[in-house]
Design a protein around this motif. Structure first.
Motif, PDB file in Angstrom:
ATOM      1  N   ALA A 189     -10.514  -8.230 -11.886  1.00 41.31           N
ATOM      2  CA  ALA A 189     -10.320  -9.674 -12.089  1.00 41.31           C
ATOM      3  C   ALA A 189      -8.879  -9.973 -12.505  1.00 41.31           C
ATOM      4  N   LEU A 190      -8.320  -9.136 -13.386  1.00 41.07           N
ATOM      5  CA  LEU A 190      -6.925  -9.358 -13.805  1.00 41.07           C
ATOM      6  C   LEU A 190      -5.973  -9.240 -12.608  1.00 41.07           C
ATOM      7  N   THR A 191      -6.220  -8.260 -11.746  1.00 39.46           N
ATOM      8  CA  THR A 191      -5.322  -8.119 -10.584  1.00 39.46           C
ATOM      9  C   THR A 191      -5.457  -9.319  -9.648  1.00 39.46           C
ATOM     10  N   HIS A 192      -6.661  -9.872  -9.534  1.00 35.75           N
ATOM     11  CA  HIS A 192      -6.812 -11.089  -8.707  1.00 35.75           C
ATOM     12  C   HIS A 192      -5.941 -12.218  -9.268  1.00 35.75           C
ATOM     13  N   LEU A 193      -6.022 -12.388 -10.587  1.00 39.18           N
ATOM     14  CA  LEU A 193      -5.272 -13.465 -11.236  1.00 39.18           C
ATOM     15  C   LEU A 193      -3.775 -13.268 -11.013  1.00 39.18           C
ATOM     16  N   VAL A 194      -3.326 -12.034 -11.199  1.00 39.14           N
ATOM     17  CA  VAL A 194      -1.889 -11.725 -11.070  1.00 39.14           C
ATOM     18  C   VAL A 194      -1.428 -11.874  -9.617  1.00 39.14           C
ATOM     19  N   GLU A 195      -2.213 -11.316  -8.682  1.00 38.73           N
ATOM     20  CA  GLU A 195      -1.796 -11.378  -7.273  1.00 38.73           C
ATOM     21  C   GLU A 195      -1.864 -12.810  -6.740  1.00 38.73           C
ATOM     22  N   SER A 196      -2.770 -13.608  -7.289  1.00 40.56           N
ATOM     23  CA  SER A 196      -2.817 -15.007  -6.886  1.00 40.56           C
ATOM     24  C   SER A 196      -1.611 -15.758  -7.449  1.00 40.56           C
ATOM     25  N   TYR A 197      -1.294 -15.486  -8.713  1.00 43.59           N
ATOM     26  CA  TYR A 197      -0.181 -16.200  -9.363  1.00 43.59           C
ATOM     27  C   TYR A 197       1.158 -15.884  -8.683  1.00 43.59           C
ATOM     28  N   MET A 279      -0.789  -2.108 -10.300  1.00 44.03           N
ATOM     29  CA  MET A 279      -0.340  -3.470 -10.622  1.00 44.03           C
ATOM     30  C   MET A 279       1.017  -3.530 -11.344  1.00 44.03           C
ATOM     31  N   CYS A 280       1.239  -2.633 -12.301  1.00 51.64           N
ATOM     32  CA  CYS A 280       2.484  -2.746 -13.077  1.00 51.64           C
ATOM     33  C   CYS A 280       3.700  -2.370 -12.236  1.00 51.64           C
ATOM     34  N   ALA A 281       3.566  -1.335 -11.402  1.00 49.67           N
ATOM     35  CA  ALA A 281       4.696  -0.978 -10.533  1.00 49.67           C
ATOM     36  C   ALA A 281       4.967  -2.114  -9.544  1.00 49.67           C
ATOM     37  N   TYR A 282       3.899  -2.794  -9.132  1.00 50.52           N
ATOM     38  CA  TYR A 282       4.065  -3.968  -8.258  1.00 50.52           C
ATOM     39  C   TYR A 282       4.841  -5.074  -8.992  1.00 50.52           C
ATOM     40  N   LEU A 283       4.423  -5.371 -10.216  1.00 50.53           N
ATOM     41  CA  LEU A 283       5.105  -6.439 -10.979  1.00 50.53           C
ATOM     42  C   LEU A 283       6.552  -6.053 -11.257  1.00 50.53           C
ATOM     43  N   PRO A 343       5.754 -12.938  -1.651  1.00 44.43           N
ATOM     44  CA  PRO A 343       6.828 -13.886  -1.312  1.00 44.43           C
ATOM     45  C   PRO A 343       8.147 -13.265  -0.861  1.00 44.43           C
ATOM     46  N   GLU A 344       8.293 -11.960  -0.970  1.00 43.57           N
ATOM     47  CA  GLU A 344       9.566 -11.351  -0.554  1.00 43.57           C
ATOM     48  C   GLU A 344       9.350 -10.426   0.640  1.00 43.57           C
ATOM     49  N   GLN A 345      10.430 -10.189   1.367  1.00 41.40           N
ATOM     50  CA  GLN A 345      10.397  -9.224   2.464  1.00 41.40           C
ATOM     51  C   GLN A 345      10.085  -7.836   1.882  1.00 41.40           C
ATOM     52  N   VAL A 346       9.135  -7.150   2.488  1.00 42.07           N
ATOM     53  CA  VAL A 346       8.778  -5.815   1.966  1.00 42.07           C
ATOM     54  C   VAL A 346       9.137  -4.759   3.011  1.00 42.07           C
ATOM     55  N   VAL A 347       9.839  -3.706   2.578  1.00 40.70           N
ATOM     56  CA  VAL A 347      10.132  -2.600   3.505  1.00 40.70           C
ATOM     57  C   VAL A 347       9.370  -1.362   3.021  1.00 40.70           C
ATOM     58  N   LEU A 348       9.294  -0.369   3.915  1.00 43.02           N
ATOM     59  CA  LEU A 348       8.513   0.842   3.621  1.00 43.02           C
ATOM     60  C   LEU A 348       8.895   1.447   2.263  1.00 43.02           C
ATOM     61  N   GLU A 349      10.200   1.467   1.968  1.00 40.09           N
ATOM     62  CA  GLU A 349      10.670   2.101   0.718  1.00 40.09           C
ATOM     63  C   GLU A 349      10.098   1.380  -0.514  1.00 40.09           C
ATOM     64  N   ASP A 350       9.886   0.065  -0.417  1.00 36.59           N
ATOM     65  CA  ASP A 350       9.302  -0.674  -1.554  1.00 36.59           C
ATOM     66  C   ASP A 350       7.886  -0.159  -1.847  1.00 36.59           C
ATOM     67  N   LEU A 351       7.116   0.048  -0.771  1.00 37.80           N
ATOM     68  CA  LEU A 351       5.726   0.479  -0.952  1.00 37.80           C
ATOM     69  C   LEU A 351       5.679   1.913  -1.486  1.00 37.80           C
ATOM     70  N   ILE A 352       6.575   2.757  -0.951  1.00 39.68           N
ATOM     71  CA  ILE A 352       6.645   4.141  -1.455  1.00 39.68           C
ATOM     72  C   ILE A 352       6.996   4.109  -2.942  1.00 39.68           C
ATOM     73  N   ALA A 353       7.921   3.223  -3.310  1.00 42.51           N
ATOM     74  CA  ALA A 353       8.339   3.139  -4.725  1.00 42.51           C
ATOM     75  C   ALA A 353       7.174   2.687  -5.609  1.00 42.51           C
ATOM     76  N   ILE A 354       6.346   1.750  -5.135  1.00 44.54           N
ATOM     77  CA  ILE A 354       5.200   1.300  -5.954  1.00 44.54           C
ATOM     78  C   ILE A 354       4.231   2.462  -6.180  1.00 44.54           C
ATOM     79  N   TYR A 355       3.901   3.181  -5.096  1.00 45.57           N
ATOM     80  CA  TYR A 355       2.987   4.329  -5.279  1.00 45.57           C
ATOM     81  C   TYR A 355       3.620   5.364  -6.222  1.00 45.57           C
ATOM     82  N   LYS A 356       4.912   5.667  -5.996  1.00 47.40           N
ATOM     83  CA  LYS A 356       5.559   6.733  -6.790  1.00 47.40           C
ATOM     84  C   LYS A 356       5.642   6.359  -8.262  1.00 47.40           C
TER      85      LYS A 356
END
Ligand code: NAP
Ligand code: ZN
Length: 365
Positions: A189-197, A279-283, A343-356
């Motif tokens: 539920a918290l991730t829904h709130l954050v991803e919606s915001y 979620m935190c690496a995403y934020l 809201p921002e352009q996402v490239v492969l390296e961004d996603l790798i960075a979130i997982y890492k």
């Protein structure tokens, strides 16, 4: 700007018993859809059977929904439900989502189920009544249903858009959740709130709803660390989850949800936990720092590291190999639906960075 959420939400003590007459609005024969055990343990199935009998409504029960239900599981339910006028789904997101998908097959015929559920846009359903027991997915106030898609080896949102006609909420059905289910689902539920915001589709309405949900969640967050939870704290978390459903019904979710599906499909990590671990690496990556700051303020955390430490206490740590990270990041680059919600352009390296960063537990902020 638009807002559309047609579900009538009734939150009350003994909600099924007090509102038995509503079932008569939808026909003479109901299909009850549940998971294998929880609806029996928490008393919701018994209450519902008694009330349907009191209202002289005939019913069948399909109590075989598995977690993250695949299309084949939904097809089984549609066979049992043939001839039913409406569906009552009791449970977490898995049974209620399955109820929505079964509803589409009852309305449109169950042959070629994969195509009807995942490839054909906007089919309608028989009426769905949702009785949630996790807080949670918010599916009681969203038009979505997520099914496991073995053809694509991931989880996918079904093509239809089905809001339940009613959501009947009673805190007593949530009190039997084991600690790990409570933590994982409340973090969802918290991730829904954050991803919606943070979403590109956010509006004044949804931001208001999401921030209030985040604030409510923040007021009782410490109770999630305990083995036992009070009804009062659980009610607050339920309200946060229902608000989260109302928010994502408008905006959709974004990167953590899209990236979390690989963790659930390939590593059997529960849905909410998978999103919470990312979620935190995403934020940390989000460029709108003032919005991130508002989230932290509403949760009553000083900074992102404090939030990350709290979530680690609740959920533990993520373990993934570099090969898995590279594969899942490339798969996510093909998930246009979720990428466009960020809201921002996402490239492969961004996603790798979130997982890492999620694996290392290291944040920049
Ligand atoms: P769930 O998969 O429905 O249930 C998880 C576990 O919790 C199951 O073992 C279930 O038992 C048990 N459980 C549920 N309620 C309980 C209770 N009150 N007491 C004791 N045990 C209980 O979990 P969920 O996280 O709520 O749902 C996840 C699914 O929802 C995923 O497929 C996810 O993708 C989807 N989802 C949908 C939306 C949407 O908007 N539609 C949004 C987010 C996520 P039983 O199996 O016996 O019931
Ligand atoms: Zn979710």
């Amino acid at each position: 700007m638009r807002y559309y959420m047609p579900t009538k939400v009734i939150e009350d003590k003994d909600v099924i018993k007090k509102n038995g007459k509503i079932f008569k609005e939808f026909g003479k024969k109901a299909l009850i859809v549940t998971g294998r055990n929880s609806a029996k343990i928490n008393g919701a199935l018994k209450d519902l059977r008694e009330e349907l009998e009191a209202q002289e409504i005939d019913y069948k029960v399909f109590d075989q929904v598995v977690e993250n239900p695949p299309v084949s599981n939904v097809e089984e339910g549609a066979k049992v439900g043939r001839g039913c006028d409406f569906i009552i789904g009791i449970g977490g997101g898995s049974p209620i989502d399955a109820a929505k998908a079964i509803g589409v097959l009852l309305e449109n015929g169950s042959e070629d189920a994969y195509s009807k559920l995942l490839e054909t846009p906007m089919l309608s359903s028989v009426p769905i009544i949702a009785i949630p027991t996790t807080a949670g997915t918010g599916t009681e106030t969203t038009p979505y249903a997520i099914v496991t898609d073995h053809k694509k080896k991931t989880k996918s949102n079904f093509s239809a858009r089905i809001f339940p006609v009613y959501a009947l909420i009673d805190v007593k059905y949530f009190m039997t959740m084991p600690v790990h289910v409570r933590r994982n689902t409340c973090v969802d539920a918290l991730t829904h709130l954050v991803e919606s915001y943070m979403n590109v589709n956010a509006t004044v309405y949804t931001e208001y709803i999401a921030l209030e949900g985040i604030r409510l969640w923040g007021t009782v967050k410490e109770s999630l660390l305990n083995e036992v939870i009070s009804e009062e704290a659980m009610s607050t978390l339920i309200n946060a989850s229902t608000l989260a459903g109302m928010a994502i019904a408008q905006t959709g979710t974004s990167l953590p949800h899209g990236m979390g599906y690989a963790l659930t499909y390939n590593h059997q990590i529960a849905h909410g936990k998978a999103n919470g671990l990312l979620m935190c690496a995403y934020l940390d990556m989000c460029k709108n720092r003032s919005k991130v700051q508002r989230i932290l303020e509403n949760l009553n955390f000083e900074n992102l590291k404090e939030l990350a430490g709290f979530l680690q206490k609740l959920l533990g740590r993520l373990e993934l190999s570099d090969e898995a990270i590279s594969l899942y990041a490339r798969e996510m680059m093909r998930n246009a639906g979720k990428l466009k919600n960020h809201p921002e352009q996402v490239v492969l390296e961004d996603l790798i960075a979130i997982y890492k960063k999620s694996v290392m537990g290291e944040l920049d902020d």
